[in-house]
Design a protein around this motif. Sequence first.
Motif, mmCIF file in Angstrom:
data_model
loop_
_atom_site.group_PDB
_atom_site.id
_atom_site.type_symbol
_atom_site.label_atom_id
_atom_site.label_comp_id
_atom_site.label_asym_id
_atom_site.label_seq_id
_atom_site.Cartn_x
_atom_site.Cartn_y
_atom_site.Cartn_z
ATOM 1 N N ASP A 13 0.834 -1.208 0.000
ATOM 2 C CA ASP A 13 0.000 0.000 0.000
ATOM 3 C C ASP A 13 0.872 1.264 0.000
ATOM 4 N N GLU A 14 1.941 1.260 0.797
ATOM 5 C CA GLU A 14 2.848 2.410 0.826
ATOM 6 C C GLU A 14 3.519 2.605 -0.534
ATOM 7 N N HIS A 15 3.904 1.484 -1.151
ATOM 8 C CA HIS A 15 4.538 1.554 -2.464
ATOM 9 C C HIS A 15 3.556 2.087 -3.509
ATOM 10 N N ALA A 16 2.331 1.598 -3.488
ATOM 11 C CA ALA A 16 1.314 2.062 -4.440
ATOM 12 C C ALA A 16 1.035 3.555 -4.244
ATOM 13 N N GLN A 17 0.986 4.003 -3.000
ATOM 14 C CA GLN A 17 0.762 5.417 -2.719
ATOM 15 C C GLN A 17 1.938 6.256 -3.237
ATOM 16 N N LEU A 18 3.150 5.735 -3.073
ATOM 17 C CA LEU A 18 4.338 6.426 -3.581
ATOM 18 C C LEU A 18 4.235 6.633 -5.086
ATOM 19 N N LEU A 19 3.923 5.573 -5.831
ATOM 20 C CA LEU A 19 3.827 5.680 -7.286
ATOM 21 C C LEU A 19 2.735 6.667 -7.694
ATOM 22 N N GLN A 20 1.663 6.713 -6.917
ATOM 23 C CA GLN A 20 0.582 7.647 -7.200
ATOM 24 C C GLN A 20 1.040 9.092 -6.941
ATOM 25 N N GLU A 21 1.809 9.309 -5.857
ATOM 26 C CA GLU A 21 2.304 10.644 -5.521
ATOM 27 C C GLU A 21 3.317 11.154 -6.548
ATOM 28 N N ILE A 22 4.131 10.233 -7.062
ATOM 29 C CA ILE A 22 5.138 10.621 -8.057
ATOM 30 C C ILE A 22 4.462 11.189 -9.298
ATOM 31 N N GLY A 23 3.298 10.659 -9.616
ATOM 32 C CA GLY A 23 2.557 11.184 -10.757
ATOM 33 C C GLY A 23 2.456 10.182 -11.875
ATOM 34 N N PRO A 24 2.025 10.635 -13.022
ATOM 35 C CA PRO A 24 1.892 9.701 -14.138
ATOM 36 C C PRO A 24 3.264 9.136 -14.516
ATOM 37 N N LEU A 25 3.312 7.828 -14.598
ATOM 38 C CA LEU A 25 4.553 7.146 -14.950
ATOM 39 C C LEU A 25 4.519 6.751 -16.409
ATOM 40 N N PRO A 26 5.615 6.676 -17.088
ATOM 41 C CA PRO A 26 6.961 6.887 -16.580
ATOM 42 C C PRO A 26 7.285 8.373 -16.413
ATOM 43 N N LEU A 27 8.077 8.652 -15.392
ATOM 44 C CA LEU A 27 8.601 9.994 -15.163
ATOM 45 C C LEU A 27 10.032 9.985 -15.689
ATOM 46 N N LYS A 28 10.295 10.816 -16.693
ATOM 47 C CA LYS A 28 11.621 10.836 -17.320
ATOM 48 C C LYS A 28 12.197 12.233 -17.268
ATOM 49 N N GLY A 29 13.511 12.283 -17.204
ATOM 50 C CA GLY A 29 14.195 13.562 -17.240
ATOM 51 C C GLY A 29 15.683 13.362 -17.411
ATOM 52 N N VAL A 30 16.374 14.455 -17.667
ATOM 53 C CA VAL A 30 17.820 14.372 -17.821
ATOM 54 C C VAL A 30 18.457 14.018 -16.480
ATOM 55 N N ALA A 31 19.556 13.294 -16.549
ATOM 56 C CA ALA A 31 20.222 12.854 -15.326
ATOM 57 C C ALA A 31 21.090 13.947 -14.716
ATOM 58 N N TRP A 32 21.591 14.858 -15.534
ATOM 59 C CA TRP A 32 22.504 15.885 -15.046
ATOM 60 C C TRP A 32 21.930 17.256 -15.356
ATOM 61 N N PRO A 33 22.060 18.212 -14.441
ATOM 62 C CA PRO A 33 21.578 19.572 -14.715
ATOM 63 C C PRO A 33 22.350 20.203 -15.871
ATOM 64 N N LYS A 34 21.710 21.147 -16.550
ATOM 65 C CA LYS A 34 22.305 21.792 -17.723
ATOM 66 C C LYS A 34 23.624 22.482 -17.378
ATOM 67 N N TRP A 35 23.701 23.132 -16.221
ATOM 68 C CA TRP A 35 24.924 23.867 -15.880
ATOM 69 C C TRP A 35 26.104 22.927 -15.683
ATOM 70 N N ILE A 36 25.864 21.711 -15.204
ATOM 71 C CA ILE A 36 26.942 20.724 -15.054
ATOM 72 C C ILE A 36 27.420 20.281 -16.438
ATOM 73 N N LYS A 37 26.488 20.090 -17.359
ATOM 74 C CA LYS A 37 26.856 19.690 -18.716
ATOM 75 C C LYS A 37 27.705 20.772 -19.389
ATOM 76 N N VAL A 38 27.293 22.026 -19.236
ATOM 77 C CA VAL A 38 28.040 23.142 -19.819
ATOM 78 C C VAL A 38 29.439 23.219 -19.198
ATOM 79 N N PHE A 39 29.502 23.070 -17.877
ATOM 80 C CA PHE A 39 30.789 23.114 -17.186
ATOM 81 C C PHE A 39 31.708 21.985 -17.655
ATOM 82 N N ALA A 40 31.169 20.763 -17.766
ATOM 83 C CA ALA A 40 31.975 19.622 -18.223
ATOM 84 C C ALA A 40 32.513 19.862 -19.635
ATOM 85 N N CYS A 41 31.680 20.395 -20.498
ATOM 86 C CA CYS A 41 32.130 20.686 -21.873
ATOM 87 C C CYS A 41 33.196 21.782 -21.887
#
Length: 160
Positions: A13-41
């Motif tokens: 039940d806790e796990h199901a509530q967690l997935l519901q709180e996270i929102g519509p799945l799948p939740l996708k996004g970039v792994a690294w912030p843009k400023w880190i990418k710019v700095f690395a480059c």
Amino acid sequence: MKSMFAHQKPSPDEHAQLLQEIGPLPLKGVAWPKWIKVFACAVLVFIGIQIARTAASPVGQNISPLVAGSIIVCFIGLVVLARYMLVSETSITESGIRQSWLGRREVAWEDIQFAKFIPLVASKRLVCFTTRGRPVVFQAGTKELQIAFARIALVYRRRK
């Protein structure tokens, strides 16, 4: 050792509530912030320029081919890592968490014993400790992923 940690997992039940709180799945996004990418480059460009300047100077002519070769191999390795930082994506699905990277970086929900959210300056990380005993680290480059990581860490916190 599995039985010792079995009681620490959240209930279904806790796990199901967690997935519901996270929102519509799948939740996708970039792994690294843009400023880190710019700095690395920027760092890679700086290192590349320094290598080229040294190679073109009289000092560069006296460098051993073995040393020069190893410097180039290291630089190529940094370029490969930076490329993966640029394209890496983290996704949270109903089956688990996954991040594209050099190697396989994924964990199923049932394999997570506990999780810890680590909000570093450079990246917000979720460290998942698995039944196999090895931690799996995921990065969040978006606010939505960071919030989801914090919620996951609360539900999968170490319980006594």
